[in-house]
Motif scaffolding. Sequence first.
Motif, short mmCIF file in Angstrom:
data_model
loop_
_atom_site.label_atom_id
_atom_site.label_comp_id
_atom_site.label_asym_id
_atom_site.label_seq_id
_atom_site.Cartn_x
_atom_site.Cartn_y
_atom_site.Cartn_z
N ILE A 281 0.83 -1.20 0.00
CA ILE A 281 0.00 0.00 0.00
C ILE A 281 0.87 1.25 0.00
CG2 ILE A 281 -0.20 0.03 2.53
CD1 ILE A 281 -3.07 1.14 2.11
N ALA A 282 0.37 2.30 -0.64
CA ALA A 282 1.02 3.61 -0.66
C ALA A 282 -0.02 4.65 -0.25
CB ALA A 282 1.57 3.92 -2.04
N THR A 283 0.44 5.77 0.30
CA THR A 283 -0.45 6.83 0.75
C THR A 283 -0.12 8.14 0.05
OG1 THR A 283 0.97 7.42 2.61
CG2 THR A 283 -0.73 5.76 3.01
N ALA A 284 -1.17 8.94 -0.17
CA ALA A 284 -1.01 10.29 -0.70
C ALA A 284 -1.91 11.19 0.13
CB ALA A 284 -1.41 10.33 -2.17
N GLU A 285 -1.31 12.08 0.92
CA GLU A 285 -2.09 12.84 1.89
C GLU A 285 -1.87 14.34 1.74
OE1 GLU A 285 -2.15 11.07 5.93
OE2 GLU A 285 -0.59 9.74 5.15
N SER A 286 -2.97 15.07 1.86
CA SER A 286 -2.89 16.51 1.87
C SER A 286 -3.25 17.03 3.26
CB SER A 286 -3.80 17.11 0.81
OG SER A 286 -3.78 18.51 0.86
N CYS A 287 -4.51 16.91 3.65
CA CYS A 287 -4.94 17.53 4.92
C CYS A 287 -4.57 16.71 6.15
CB CYS A 287 -6.44 17.76 4.90
SG CYS A 287 -7.42 16.25 4.90
N THR A 288 -4.22 15.45 5.99
CA THR A 288 -3.98 14.59 7.15
C THR A 288 -2.51 14.51 7.56
OG1 THR A 288 -4.12 12.74 5.59
CG2 THR A 288 -6.02 13.13 7.01
N ALA A 289 -1.64 15.21 6.86
CA ALA A 289 -0.25 15.41 7.30
C ALA A 289 0.50 14.12 7.63
CB ALA A 289 -0.23 16.33 8.53
N GLY A 290 0.23 13.06 6.90
CA GLY A 290 0.94 11.81 7.13
C GLY A 290 0.35 10.94 8.21
N MET A 291 -0.81 11.31 8.76
CA MET A 291 -1.41 10.55 9.85
C MET A 291 -1.96 9.20 9.39
SD MET A 291 -3.26 13.68 11.94
CE MET A 291 -4.05 12.61 13.14
N VAL A 292 -2.40 9.11 8.13
CA VAL A 292 -2.85 7.81 7.62
C VAL A 292 -1.67 6.85 7.55
CG1 VAL A 292 -3.90 6.59 5.68
CG2 VAL A 292 -4.77 8.84 6.34
N ALA A 293 -0.55 7.34 7.03
CA ALA A 293 0.65 6.50 6.96
C ALA A 293 1.08 6.07 8.35
CB ALA A 293 1.78 7.25 6.26
N ALA A 294 0.97 6.99 9.31
CA ALA A 294 1.36 6.66 10.68
C ALA A 294 0.47 5.55 11.25
CB ALA A 294 1.28 7.90 11.57
N ARG A 295 -0.83 5.61 10.99
CA ARG A 295 -1.74 4.56 11.47
C ARG A 295 -1.41 3.23 10.81
NH1 ARG A 295 -6.99 6.79 13.26
NH2 ARG A 295 -7.96 4.76 12.90
N LEU A 296 -1.07 3.27 9.53
CA LEU A 296 -0.75 2.03 8.82
C LEU A 296 0.55 1.41 9.30
CD1 LEU A 296 -1.76 3.11 5.21
CD2 LEU A 296 -2.80 1.24 6.52
N THR A 297 1.49 2.24 9.68
CA THR A 297 2.80 1.71 10.09
C THR A 297 2.90 1.43 11.58
OG1 THR A 297 3.64 3.98 10.26
CG2 THR A 297 4.03 2.82 8.19
N ASP A 298 1.84 1.73 12.32
CA ASP A 298 1.86 1.52 13.77
C ASP A 298 1.44 0.10 14.12
OD1 ASP A 298 2.20 2.13 16.43
OD2 ASP A 298 0.17 2.90 16.68
N ARG A 299 1.95 -0.86 13.39
CA ARG A 299 1.65 -2.27 13.61
C ARG A 299 2.90 -3.09 13.34
NH1 ARG A 299 -1.85 -0.24 15.60
NH2 ARG A 299 -4.09 -0.63 15.65
N PRO A 300 3.14 -4.15 14.11
CA PRO A 300 4.30 -5.00 13.83
C PRO A 300 4.22 -5.56 12.41
CG PRO A 300 3.32 -5.55 15.95
CD PRO A 300 2.38 -4.60 15.29
N GLY A 301 5.34 -5.56 11.72
CA GLY A 301 5.39 -6.12 10.38
C GLY A 301 4.87 -5.21 9.29
N SER A 302 4.61 -3.94 9.63
CA SER A 302 4.03 -3.03 8.63
C SER A 302 4.97 -2.79 7.45
CB SER A 302 3.65 -1.70 9.28
OG SER A 302 4.79 -1.08 9.85
N SER A 303 6.28 -2.96 7.68
CA SER A 303 7.23 -2.75 6.57
C SER A 303 7.00 -3.73 5.45
CB SER A 303 8.66 -2.86 7.08
OG SER A 303 8.88 -4.14 7.67
N ALA A 304 6.29 -4.82 5.73
CA ALA A 304 6.03 -5.82 4.69
C ALA A 304 4.97 -5.35 3.71
CB ALA A 304 5.60 -7.13 5.33
N TYR A 305 4.10 -4.42 4.14
CA TYR A 305 3.02 -4.01 3.23
C TYR A 305 2.97 -2.51 2.96
CZ TYR A 305 0.63 -3.35 7.78
OH TYR A 305 0.29 -2.98 9.06
N VAL A 306 3.64 -1.67 3.71
CA VAL A 306 3.63 -0.23 3.44
C VAL A 306 4.82 0.11 2.53
CG1 VAL A 306 3.74 2.08 4.41
CG2 VAL A 306 2.51 0.28 5.64
#
Length: 422
Positions: A281-306
């Motif tokens: 998965i990839a993210t493109a954020e304007s108003c959320t300032a990277g918070m979606v990416a932060a939620r996605l990466t705040d899990r063990p093993g997230s480097s496998a899918y982010v």
Amino acid sequence: MSARAGIVVTGTEVLTGRVRDLNGPWLADRLLELGVELGHITLCGDRPADIEAQLRFLAGQGVDLIITSGGLGPTADDMTVEVVSRFCERDLVLDPGLEAKIADIVTGLMARFPGVDPDAVLAANRKQALVPSGAEILDPVGTAPGVVVAGAPTVVVLPGPPRELQPMWDAAVATDAVQRAIAGRVTYRQETIRMFGLPESGLADTLREAQTRIAGFERLEITTCLRRGELEIVTRYEPHDAAVYSELLKVLRDKHSRELFSTDGTFVDDQVATLLAGRTIATAESCTAGMVAARLTDRPGSSAYVAGGVVSYSNEAKIELLGVDAALIEAHGAVSEPVAEAMAAGALRRFGADTAVATTGIAGPGGGSEAKPVGTVCFSVALADGTFLTRTSRLPGNRSDVRERSTTVAMHLLRRALTGDR
């Protein structure tokens, strides 16, 4: 009725909000696990009269157990043990063995501070070896011991730092005094349901209906709260009322099948992480300032899918980093569904992912218009097969609220796209 407990959190730094209270909620969970009903959590500063007032209040409520946190240090404002001793009508006495144990700990710590006068430090820490007569001593994790004073109610005195309090808890529960105090405990079950896209008023109507339809409904202890834009429904009940809870769950499923996304307490973040197994998965954020990416990466093993993400506030960044057509922005505006879809598609291309999520919106406080007021946010999830799931929401609150709620909306849109629930 189950054994009941109260918690007194002490500390002027907690009372004034300089330090967030972590002990009250943590202890509340541990009491629930034990089957002990929590009646009150009170909070007061480091003033002896106020600490004693909290103890007397809880005793007046008929609790079997009082737990205090904080006020066990060597400084003059650490008065909890002295106050508890007076409240329990016990003399405050020096325990020589405890004094020696604290001295060994302090001596080891002082090796890191060569300029400190060791005699002065040991004299200050001697205060921590004063305990109520007859109390059971809980060995210190830091330098502060805990104590358990049997009585009606029994009082457990624990240190303030969570890293010291938490390891002491099992030792406190294992004492004879605490076991006697909680002898009347009842085993409860607790279930958590999560919903999204339903106002609290809608849930309230459903619960009122359930109350009239379900026999034994009054035996369910139901609490609801709004967290991160989601409704959390926590139900506590005794095991013999499991069938009553099953009826409640059936009502909620029948009435709110689309909004109900978790019946086992799992968060949408965990569900999305599971759904992304084998994907990128990839993210493109304007108003959320990277918070979606932060939620996605705040899990063990997230480097496998982010795969990566782009935060692109300016139109130039959207054009250069995500390949959004300038004419599209000119025609529809940066905050629009076509631009959200173009951002998601651009993130797919840039990072070679098979899933992308994009947000573009107006978080505030200024910049809105009548057509697109502050809180207008456009979302899009793009899949490699050409599927787009795109939505526009108008979210209430200040900048922080809009960002947080937008992040939650994005996670739920991802969940629906990945499950085919569109």
